[in-house]
Design a protein around this motif. Structure first.
Motif, PDB file in Angstrom:
ATOM      1  N   ALA A 241       0.828  -1.209   0.000  1.00 45.52           N
ATOM      2  CA  ALA A 241       0.000   0.000   0.000  1.00 45.52           C
ATOM      3  C   ALA A 241       0.856   1.250   0.000  1.00 45.52           C
ATOM      4  CB  ALA A 241      -0.932  -0.019   1.208  1.00 45.52           C
ATOM      5  N   LEU A 242       1.951   1.223   0.735  1.00 44.06           N
ATOM      6  CA  LEU A 242       2.847   2.378   0.758  1.00 44.06           C
ATOM      7  C   LEU A 242       3.499   2.594  -0.600  1.00 44.06           C
ATOM      8  CD1 LEU A 242       4.208   4.634   2.337  1.00 44.06           C
ATOM      9  CD2 LEU A 242       5.895   2.986   3.165  1.00 44.06           C
ATOM     10  N   MET A 243       3.868   1.514  -1.284  1.00 45.38           N
ATOM     11  CA  MET A 243       4.471   1.655  -2.604  1.00 45.38           C
ATOM     12  C   MET A 243       3.472   2.262  -3.593  1.00 45.38           C
ATOM     13  SD  MET A 243       6.651  -1.926  -2.822  1.00 45.38           S
ATOM     14  CE  MET A 243       7.156  -1.605  -4.517  1.00 45.38           C
ATOM     15  N   PHE A 244       2.223   1.813  -3.566  1.00 50.06           N
ATOM     16  CA  PHE A 244       1.232   2.378  -4.473  1.00 50.06           C
ATOM     17  C   PHE A 244       0.948   3.843  -4.142  1.00 50.06           C
ATOM     18  CE2 PHE A 244      -0.043  -2.081  -5.453  1.00 50.06           C
ATOM     19  CZ  PHE A 244       0.046  -1.986  -6.830  1.00 50.06           C
ATOM     20  N   SER A 245       0.993   4.204  -2.870  1.00 52.49           N
ATOM     21  CA  SER A 245       0.805   5.615  -2.519  1.00 52.49           C
ATOM     22  C   SER A 245       1.961   6.469  -3.024  1.00 52.49           C
ATOM     23  CB  SER A 245       0.654   5.754  -1.007  1.00 52.49           C
ATOM     24  OG  SER A 245       1.855   5.407  -0.332  1.00 52.49           O
ATOM     25  N   LEU A 282      -4.794  -0.999   0.723  1.00 49.83           N
ATOM     26  CA  LEU A 282      -5.137  -0.589   2.087  1.00 49.83           C
ATOM     27  C   LEU A 282      -6.215  -1.491   2.683  1.00 49.83           C
ATOM     28  CD1 LEU A 282      -5.135   3.303   1.695  1.00 49.83           C
ATOM     29  CD2 LEU A 282      -3.585   1.952   3.108  1.00 49.83           C
ATOM     30  N   ILE A 283      -7.191  -1.889   1.851  1.00 51.10           N
ATOM     31  CA  ILE A 283      -8.221  -2.803   2.336  1.00 51.10           C
ATOM     32  C   ILE A 283      -7.607  -4.136   2.718  1.00 51.10           C
ATOM     33  CG2 ILE A 283     -10.325  -4.027   1.685  1.00 51.10           C
ATOM     34  CD1 ILE A 283     -10.987  -1.706  -0.171  1.00 51.10           C
ATOM     35  N   ARG A 284      -6.694  -4.609   1.889  1.00 51.99           N
ATOM     36  CA  ARG A 284      -6.054  -5.886   2.189  1.00 51.99           C
ATOM     37  C   ARG A 284      -5.195  -5.794   3.444  1.00 51.99           C
ATOM     38  NH1 ARG A 284      -3.013  -9.060  -2.564  1.00 51.99           N
ATOM     39  NH2 ARG A 284      -5.184  -9.118  -3.243  1.00 51.99           N
ATOM     40  N   ALA A 285      -4.591  -4.628   3.687  1.00 50.39           N
ATOM     41  CA  ALA A 285      -3.761  -4.443   4.881  1.00 50.39           C
ATOM     42  C   ALA A 285      -4.587  -4.204   6.133  1.00 50.39           C
ATOM     43  CB  ALA A 285      -2.804  -3.273   4.677  1.00 50.39           C
ATOM     44  N   GLN A 286      -5.948  -4.100   5.973  1.00 49.26           N
ATOM     45  CA  GLN A 286      -6.833  -3.884   7.115  1.00 49.26           C
ATOM     46  C   GLN A 286      -6.377  -2.664   7.930  1.00 49.26           C
ATOM     47  OE1 GLN A 286      -7.359  -7.472   9.400  1.00 49.26           O
ATOM     48  NE2 GLN A 286      -7.815  -8.730   7.594  1.00 49.26           N
ATOM     49  N   PHE A 287      -6.280  -1.528   7.227  1.00 47.34           N
ATOM     50  CA  PHE A 287      -5.713  -0.331   7.828  1.00 47.34           C
ATOM     51  C   PHE A 287      -6.546   0.189   8.990  1.00 47.34           C
ATOM     52  CE2 PHE A 287      -8.753   1.088   4.727  1.00 47.34           C
ATOM     53  CZ  PHE A 287      -9.304   2.250   5.247  1.00 47.34           C
ATOM     54  N   LEU A 288      -7.841  -0.155   9.043  1.00 50.19           N
ATOM     55  CA  LEU A 288      -8.673   0.316  10.146  1.00 50.19           C
ATOM     56  C   LEU A 288      -8.339  -0.373  11.458  1.00 50.19           C
ATOM     57  CD1 LEU A 288     -12.171   0.605   8.428  1.00 50.19           C
ATOM     58  CD2 LEU A 288     -10.646   2.444   9.095  1.00 50.19           C
ATOM     59  N   ARG A 289      -7.729  -1.539  11.391  1.00 50.70           N
ATOM     60  CA  ARG A 289      -7.387  -2.289  12.600  1.00 50.70           C
ATOM     61  C   ARG A 289      -5.889  -2.473  12.762  1.00 50.70           C
ATOM     62  NH1 ARG A 289     -10.790  -7.651  11.939  1.00 50.70           N
ATOM     63  NH2 ARG A 289     -10.014  -7.396   9.814  1.00 50.70           N
TER      64      ARG A 289
END
Length: 308
Positions: A241-245, A282-289
């Motif tokens: 997710a960081l790479m895509f950002s 981000l969804i796959r990384a479960q960023f909310l938790r």
């Protein structure tokens, strides 16, 4: 007898006056730099300011009495008062008898230092143990609520960490997100650009984005990106997710006429593709938790790419 008027006695030549010491100018003394002691000096000419010579010698600072010497004098004065049977309050609040009030100079210095530390300490000193500073538990602090007063609603039962996390997991399932999209790619590695293009986007990010935001550590992140390029199918979700950002911000930072040569045509479609991939990562990384810093940084850069 020789005439003294024709041959006057030799006189001693006048001694030359002692040359006055030339001091640095006022500006050089304030800036604490070396002055060539010519007025105007080179530093003042370079700074285009008025050169003011120092006319007086610097005042010598008064030597501060050491604590040992001060305490020795105080003890001497107390002994003189005792010899003359004069009542007084001792420094330590003890008896005025000579045998009871004598203490070593080292002990007195320790007491004075301890009092000075206590008087200048604005906050209480944290307690340290052998394992280091122990922070207070959040859940323990939540359960330490004061007892309710009479006539008020009783406090809720103890909050259990496992219960709160279980409730949070039920509210935000892995397939849901704050973005309103539940479509996830099975394999995000196909959305990464070519390795050469990844290095180009990373360099654009370092040149255009990193000097402004400073949310990533260049040496460590660069080594992790190089290691991830070797196997794009086995990247941690937070790092992906960081790479895509980073791709999003790098694509957004270039001008439209430069995008064809730098990030590939067209810019709008390329940016939309990276933003969609970042959202899915981000969804796959479960960023909310997740408490991973990479997830938080990726979320921040993703939101910024949407706002600009």
């Amino acid at each position: 007898m020789p005439d003294t008027r024709l041959n006057p006695p030799p006189t001693n030549p006048p001694t030359p006056a002692k040359s006055q010491r030339v001091l640095s100018c006022v500006l050089c003394q304030q800036r604490k730099i070396k002055c060539d002691r010519t007025f105007p000096c080179e530093n003042c000419l370079r700074a285009k300011v008025q050169c003011v010579p120092a006319s007086q010698l610097p005042r010598h600072r008064k030597r501060r009495f050491a604590e040992r010497e001060l305490l020795d004098r105080l003890r001497q004065y107390e002994s003189l008062l005792r010899q003359n049977d004069i009542k007084f309050d001792s420094l330590h609040g003890g008896s005025t008898a000579e045998g009871d009030s004598r203490q070593s100079v080292e002990t007195e210095a320790e007491i004075v230092n301890e009092n000075s530390r206590e008087s200048f300490a604005p906050f209480p000193t944290p307690q340290f143990s052998q394992g280091g500073y122990q922070a207070k538990s959040f859940w323990k602090a939540m359960n330490e609520s004061p007892e309710p007063e009479s006539g008020t609603t009783p406090a809720p039962p103890d909050m259990n960490e496992s219960v709160v996390k279980k409730t949070w997991d039920q509210v935000f399932e892995p397939s849901t997100s704050l973005f309103g999209s539940q479509n996830t790619y099975l394999d995000l590695s196909d959305l990464h650009p070519e390795p050469s293009q990844i290095f180009r986007l990373w360099q654009i990010y370092l040149d255009n984005v990193d000097p402004l935001f400073k949310v990533t550590h260049t040496p460590t992140l660069q080594s992790r990106i190089i290691e991830a390029i070797t196997n794009l199918k086995d990247i941690k979700p937070a790092l992906e997710a960081l790479m895509f950002s980073v791709y999003c911000m790098a694509t957004l930072s270039v001008m439209s006429y430069e995008s064809d040569a730098l990030v590939g045509p067209p810019k709008d479609k390329t940016l939309a593709k990276y933003q969609d991939a970042c959202r899915q990562a981000l969804i796959r990384a479960q960023f909310l938790r997740s408490d991973d810093r990479d997830s938080l940084t990726a979320l921040y850069l993703y939101i910024v790419s949407l706002m600009l």
